[in-house]
Design a protein around this motif. Sequence first.
Motif, PDB file in Angstrom:
ATOM      1  N   PHE A 608       0.826  -1.205   0.000  1.00 57.49           N
ATOM      2  CA  PHE A 608       0.000   0.000   0.000  1.00 57.49           C
ATOM      3  C   PHE A 608       0.865   1.262   0.000  1.00 57.49           C
ATOM      4  O   PHE A 608       0.512   2.270  -0.620  1.00 57.49           O
ATOM      5  CB  PHE A 608      -0.949  -0.013   1.198  1.00 57.49           C
ATOM      6  CG  PHE A 608      -2.186  -0.834   0.970  1.00 57.49           C
ATOM      7  CD1 PHE A 608      -3.207  -0.367   0.157  1.00 57.49           C
ATOM      8  CD2 PHE A 608      -2.322  -2.086   1.549  1.00 57.49           C
ATOM      9  CE1 PHE A 608      -4.346  -1.127  -0.059  1.00 57.49           C
ATOM     10  CE2 PHE A 608      -3.451  -2.844   1.335  1.00 57.49           C
ATOM     11  CZ  PHE A 608      -4.475  -2.372   0.523  1.00 57.49           C
ATOM     12  N   ARG A 609       1.993   1.199   0.692  1.00 59.27           N
ATOM     13  CA  ARG A 609       2.907   2.348   0.665  1.00 59.27           C
ATOM     14  C   ARG A 609       3.462   2.558  -0.740  1.00 59.27           C
ATOM     15  O   ARG A 609       3.581   3.691  -1.217  1.00 59.27           O
ATOM     16  CB  ARG A 609       4.053   2.127   1.641  1.00 59.27           C
ATOM     17  CG  ARG A 609       3.666   2.375   3.089  1.00 59.27           C
ATOM     18  CD  ARG A 609       4.903   2.561   3.956  1.00 59.27           C
ATOM     19  NE  ARG A 609       4.570   3.121   5.253  1.00 59.27           N
ATOM     20  CZ  ARG A 609       5.447   3.695   6.065  1.00 59.27           C
ATOM     21  NH1 ARG A 609       6.722   3.772   5.703  1.00 59.27           N
ATOM     22  NH2 ARG A 609       5.080   4.185   7.228  1.00 59.27           N
ATOM     23  N   ALA A 611       2.011   1.655  -3.590  1.00 55.17           N
ATOM     24  CA  ALA A 611       0.946   2.146  -4.457  1.00 55.17           C
ATOM     25  C   ALA A 611       0.716   3.630  -4.241  1.00 55.17           C
ATOM     26  O   ALA A 611       0.478   4.391  -5.190  1.00 55.17           O
ATOM     27  CB  ALA A 611      -0.341   1.354  -4.185  1.00 55.17           C
ATOM     28  N   ASP A 612       0.791   4.076  -2.998  1.00 51.71           N
ATOM     29  CA  ASP A 612       0.571   5.487  -2.696  1.00 51.71           C
ATOM     30  C   ASP A 612       1.700   6.358  -3.237  1.00 51.71           C
ATOM     31  O   ASP A 612       1.467   7.493  -3.676  1.00 51.71           O
ATOM     32  CB  ASP A 612       0.447   5.662  -1.183  1.00 51.71           C
ATOM     33  CG  ASP A 612       0.081   7.086  -0.794  1.00 51.71           C
ATOM     34  OD1 ASP A 612      -0.955   7.577  -1.287  1.00 51.71           O
ATOM     35  OD2 ASP A 612       0.820   7.693  -0.005  1.00 51.71           O
ATOM     36  N   ALA A 613       2.939   5.805  -3.218  1.00 52.42           N
ATOM     37  CA  ALA A 613       4.096   6.565  -3.699  1.00 52.42           C
ATOM     38  C   ALA A 613       4.319   6.394  -5.190  1.00 52.42           C
ATOM     39  O   ALA A 613       5.185   7.069  -5.773  1.00 52.42           O
ATOM     40  CB  ALA A 613       5.350   6.137  -2.929  1.00 52.42           C
ATOM     41  N   GLY A 614       3.594   5.500  -5.832  1.00 56.65           N
ATOM     42  CA  GLY A 614       3.768   5.257  -7.256  1.00 56.65           C
ATOM     43  C   GLY A 614       5.097   4.617  -7.576  1.00 56.65           C
ATOM     44  O   GLY A 614       5.721   4.950  -8.594  1.00 56.65           O
ATOM     45  N   ARG A 615       5.546   3.706  -6.755  1.00 58.19           N
ATOM     46  CA  ARG A 615       6.844   3.060  -6.947  1.00 58.19           C
ATOM     47  C   ARG A 615       6.709   1.560  -6.758  1.00 58.19           C
ATOM     48  O   ARG A 615       5.638   1.050  -6.393  1.00 58.19           O
ATOM     49  CB  ARG A 615       7.867   3.611  -5.950  1.00 58.19           C
ATOM     50  CG  ARG A 615       7.410   3.492  -4.511  1.00 58.19           C
ATOM     51  CD  ARG A 615       8.371   4.116  -3.528  1.00 58.19           C
ATOM     52  NE  ARG A 615       9.521   3.249  -3.259  1.00 58.19           N
ATOM     53  CZ  ARG A 615      10.372   3.433  -2.254  1.00 58.19           C
ATOM     54  NH1 ARG A 615      10.202   4.473  -1.431  1.00 58.19           N
ATOM     55  NH2 ARG A 615      11.375   2.625  -2.069  1.00 58.19           N
ATOM     56  N   ALA A 616       7.763   0.850  -7.030  1.00 59.51           N
ATOM     57  CA  ALA A 616       7.756  -0.597  -6.884  1.00 59.51           C
ATOM     58  C   ALA A 616       7.986  -0.976  -5.423  1.00 59.51           C
ATOM     59  O   ALA A 616       8.501  -0.189  -4.618  1.00 59.51           O
ATOM     60  CB  ALA A 616       8.845  -1.220  -7.763  1.00 59.51           C
ATOM     61  N   ASP A 618      10.059  -2.546  -2.816  1.00 54.70           N
ATOM     62  CA  ASP A 618      11.474  -2.892  -2.737  1.00 54.70           C
ATOM     63  C   ASP A 618      11.858  -3.197  -1.292  1.00 54.70           C
ATOM     64  O   ASP A 618      11.028  -3.169  -0.377  1.00 54.70           O
ATOM     65  CB  ASP A 618      12.350  -1.776  -3.309  1.00 54.70           C
ATOM     66  CG  ASP A 618      12.116  -0.429  -2.638  1.00 54.70           C
ATOM     67  OD1 ASP A 618      11.552  -0.416  -1.513  1.00 54.70           O
ATOM     68  OD2 ASP A 618      12.467   0.607  -3.221  1.00 54.70           O
ATOM     69  N   HIS A 619      13.152  -3.480  -1.113  1.00 61.41           N
ATOM     70  CA  HIS A 619      13.653  -3.890   0.197  1.00 61.41           C
ATOM     71  C   HIS A 619      13.431  -2.809   1.251  1.00 61.41           C
ATOM     72  O   HIS A 619      13.034  -3.102   2.389  1.00 61.41           O
ATOM     73  CB  HIS A 619      15.142  -4.232   0.080  1.00 61.41           C
ATOM     74  CG  HIS A 619      15.704  -4.850   1.321  1.00 61.41           C
ATOM     75  ND1 HIS A 619      15.570  -6.187   1.630  1.00 61.41           N
ATOM     76  CD2 HIS A 619      16.408  -4.296   2.355  1.00 61.41           C
ATOM     77  CE1 HIS A 619      16.154  -6.441   2.776  1.00 61.41           C
ATOM     78  NE2 HIS A 619      16.684  -5.310   3.246  1.00 61.41           N
ATOM     79  N   ALA A 620      13.659  -1.557   0.882  1.00 64.88           N
ATOM     80  CA  ALA A 620      13.543  -0.464   1.849  1.00 64.88           C
ATOM     81  C   ALA A 620      12.113  -0.339   2.374  1.00 64.88           C
ATOM     82  O   ALA A 620      11.889  -0.151   3.582  1.00 64.88           O
ATOM     83  CB  ALA A 620      13.996   0.850   1.204  1.00 64.88           C
ATOM     84  N   LEU A 621      11.151  -0.423   1.471  1.00 61.23           N
ATOM     85  CA  LEU A 621       9.750  -0.337   1.897  1.00 61.23           C
ATOM     86  C   LEU A 621       9.381  -1.493   2.821  1.00 61.23           C
ATOM     87  O   LEU A 621       8.647  -1.319   3.797  1.00 61.23           O
ATOM     88  CB  LEU A 621       8.818  -0.324   0.683  1.00 61.23           C
ATOM     89  CG  LEU A 621       8.671   1.008  -0.064  1.00 61.23           C
ATOM     90  CD1 LEU A 621       7.760   0.836  -1.273  1.00 61.23           C
ATOM     91  CD2 LEU A 621       8.114   2.080   0.871  1.00 61.23           C
ATOM     92  N   LEU A 622       9.883  -2.681   2.533  1.00 60.86           N
ATOM     93  CA  LEU A 622       9.591  -3.843   3.377  1.00 60.86           C
ATOM     94  C   LEU A 622      10.212  -3.681   4.752  1.00 60.86           C
ATOM     95  O   LEU A 622       9.607  -4.061   5.773  1.00 60.86           O
ATOM     96  CB  LEU A 622      10.095  -5.118   2.701  1.00 60.86           C
ATOM     97  CG  LEU A 622       9.297  -5.563   1.463  1.00 60.86           C
ATOM     98  CD1 LEU A 622      10.029  -6.671   0.714  1.00 60.86           C
ATOM     99  CD2 LEU A 622       7.899  -6.047   1.881  1.00 60.86           C
ATOM    100  N   VAL A 623      11.395  -3.105   4.828  1.00 60.18           N
ATOM    101  CA  VAL A 623      12.033  -2.885   6.123  1.00 60.18           C
ATOM    102  C   VAL A 623      11.242  -1.863   6.934  1.00 60.18           C
ATOM    103  O   VAL A 623      11.028  -2.026   8.149  1.00 60.18           O
ATOM    104  CB  VAL A 623      13.493  -2.437   5.935  1.00 60.18           C
ATOM    105  CG1 VAL A 623      14.087  -1.968   7.270  1.00 60.18           C
ATOM    106  CG2 VAL A 623      14.328  -3.570   5.360  1.00 60.18           C
ATOM    107  N   GLU A 624      10.797  -0.794   6.264  1.00 61.55           N
ATOM    108  CA  GLU A 624       9.992   0.211   6.966  1.00 61.55           C
ATOM    109  C   GLU A 624       8.705  -0.419   7.506  1.00 61.55           C
ATOM    110  O   GLU A 624       8.297  -0.154   8.648  1.00 61.55           O
ATOM    111  CB  GLU A 624       9.647   1.356   6.012  1.00 61.55           C
ATOM    112  CG  GLU A 624      10.844   2.208   5.607  1.00 61.55           C
ATOM    113  CD  GLU A 624      10.460   3.242   4.570  1.00 61.55           C
ATOM    114  OE1 GLU A 624       9.234   3.378   4.286  1.00 61.55           O
ATOM    115  OE2 GLU A 624      11.362   3.913   4.037  1.00 61.55           O
ATOM    116  N   ALA A 625       8.052  -1.240   6.688  1.00 56.22           N
ATOM    117  CA  ALA A 625       6.821  -1.900   7.130  1.00 56.22           C
ATOM    118  C   ALA A 625       7.107  -2.877   8.266  1.00 56.22           C
ATOM    119  O   ALA A 625       6.288  -3.046   9.180  1.00 56.22           O
ATOM    120  CB  ALA A 625       6.161  -2.628   5.959  1.00 56.22           C
ATOM    121  N   ALA A 626       8.280  -3.520   8.219  1.00 58.25           N
ATOM    122  CA  ALA A 626       8.649  -4.453   9.279  1.00 58.25           C
ATOM    123  C   ALA A 626       8.843  -3.727  10.598  1.00 58.25           C
ATOM    124  O   ALA A 626       8.511  -4.246  11.677  1.00 58.25           O
ATOM    125  CB  ALA A 626       9.921  -5.209   8.896  1.00 58.25           C
TER     126      ALA A 626
END
Length: 646
Positions: A608-609, A611-616, A618-626
């Motif tokens: 969802f992050r 989709a909101d940012a219009g990006r793929a 990736d590892h960084a987003l998964l770490v932030e969600a974690a």
Amino acid sequence: MNLHDMTAWSERNRDWLSARLGYWRERLRALADDDAHDDACGLPPDDTGDGFRPAAHRLAAAFRLSAFETELLVLAAGVEIDAALGDAVARAQGDAAQRAAGVRFALALELLPHAHWDAISPLAPLRAWSLIDVDTSAGHARAALRIDERVLHAITGVEAFDERLAGIARALDVAPDIACPGIADVIAGALATQPETLIVLADARLDAERVRAGRWLAACALRRAGLRALWLDVAALAGDAREAAGIARRLAREARLSQAGVVVALDGDASAHDATVTRFAATLNAPTIVLGAPSTRTLAESDRPVLRFAVPRMRAVARGDLPVHVLTATRRALHQFHVDPALLDQALRTAAHLGDNDEDGAERTLWHALREAARGGLDALAERIDSGTSLDDLVVPGFVAAQLREIAAHLRHRQTVYDDWGFGRGQSRGLGIAALFAGESGTGKTMAAEAIANAARLDLYRIDLSGVVSKYIGETEKNLARLFDAAEASGAILLFDEADAMFGKRSDVKDSHDRYANIEVAYLLQRIESYRGLAILTTNMRSALDRAFLRRLRFIVQFPFPDARSREQIWQRQIPRDAPSGRIDFAALARLQLTGGSIRSVALHAAFRAADAGRAIDHALLVEAAQIEHAKLERAMSTTHNGSPQ
């Protein structure tokens, strides 16, 4: 009688009735003209020499009408459907302006042959069966006679049903080419030789399965006796005695008009209402089958002879016009699902239309149709879970996967082991499957239940404990009884989440509440053991469960916290093929101490992050969600200088 024969009979009946009414028009004209030769031509002949019986003669036989009473019905029907005859009757009675008054009894006595005064007495068939409505306000001789609408349809050969029975009874046919249990022939013979016999289909434990089997047996027996089935809604008998008597008269009349027997199903709770329903059934002047266990004392109050039969289990069905593979699939489906006869016949016809060239399609269609038909009221008592999860989607240790596949195998081969091999003969308990799934939240317990349900092609229902457990004494057992009875018919898999809240250890008895709480646990244990399907219980605290309950489990599956290798596989399966993804270090993510449920939550949050940012993703987003997930779990998560988990 097939459709062609019915059409031919209907046409001949219309011609017969038209000729009859034409004769009475001429008779009335001759009487008006004072013609001495008014009856020279005589009535049209009844005997055609080919066995044809008009509807009027069928009514005469069904209600034992005299020749005068039969002709009176014909004349009363003619007034309603033949305008010329109605006008002629009104003129002959001297009330041309009041044609709606109907046929006066005085005219019938003068006009019709073999007249007798007691034809419209309250105990004579015309009034006792409400075939005619009689208005005696002007005296007996000038009584106005009107034919009942339902009887009018019958005498004209029109297919109908008494609208006053709507919501009280309904008609149900069983296809004649469906083979029935052998006991159906015995019941049919009893109804044929002694129609006044009251047939009672009862069993020591008339559960949901036996109720459906009893309804099937009743319909089969009536079909073998050449009768249709009228199913009575016993809730309609809650009125006073006068209203019940009126229902009984209309119902018995409808049974004779439609050549049917009446089936009455008791509630089964030995209530006073059951006694009232039994008395009602015992007074019906029609072939009657009672499904349930009425008291001997209640039956003794009736003068009807009584025959009792046990209800067999509905194991198989056969139709001579169906392919062998459809018959095989039907037997297997009926072992799992219990449905009403009409729904079963409809499903069989649908499967048969697929033909011999699509055996798999016919089997899937039949299974799906019966699965949906058997759901009954379970949707109102529990939450149905629809999921496409398969056993191959699970990331669990090999020994856990083996146990889950064995549970699915037990579901698939129950018919072979219990019925064909005889392991279930003489047994009523322990034929179901009870399994405990234990492990931390998020380790895959519910997902495993979904996978087993899909492997067995069965519905999965999650039980809402808050809707089952009641603070009122005795209500919990009633809620559970309704739940398990509905589940028995559907063959569904029951999922009790957080089972320790319901199946916990029984406490020492300190007061009445403790005593009733223990009774509830004991009742749960008994129903779990007797349930013929699969009951899955999940818990985060296996030690909190009652040991007496654990002894009744066939499977106990422990879902361990996933190791690093398993976590890496779970991470890899979270990113769908259609989702845009960047560089992801799954091995690094696997070092996070998260369960499969938490990993799924992290992946969704990152998606969802992205989709909101219009990006793929990736590892960084998964770490932030974690990091967000760890905060939710109140755990610390250390990372390296580049943001990767450590």
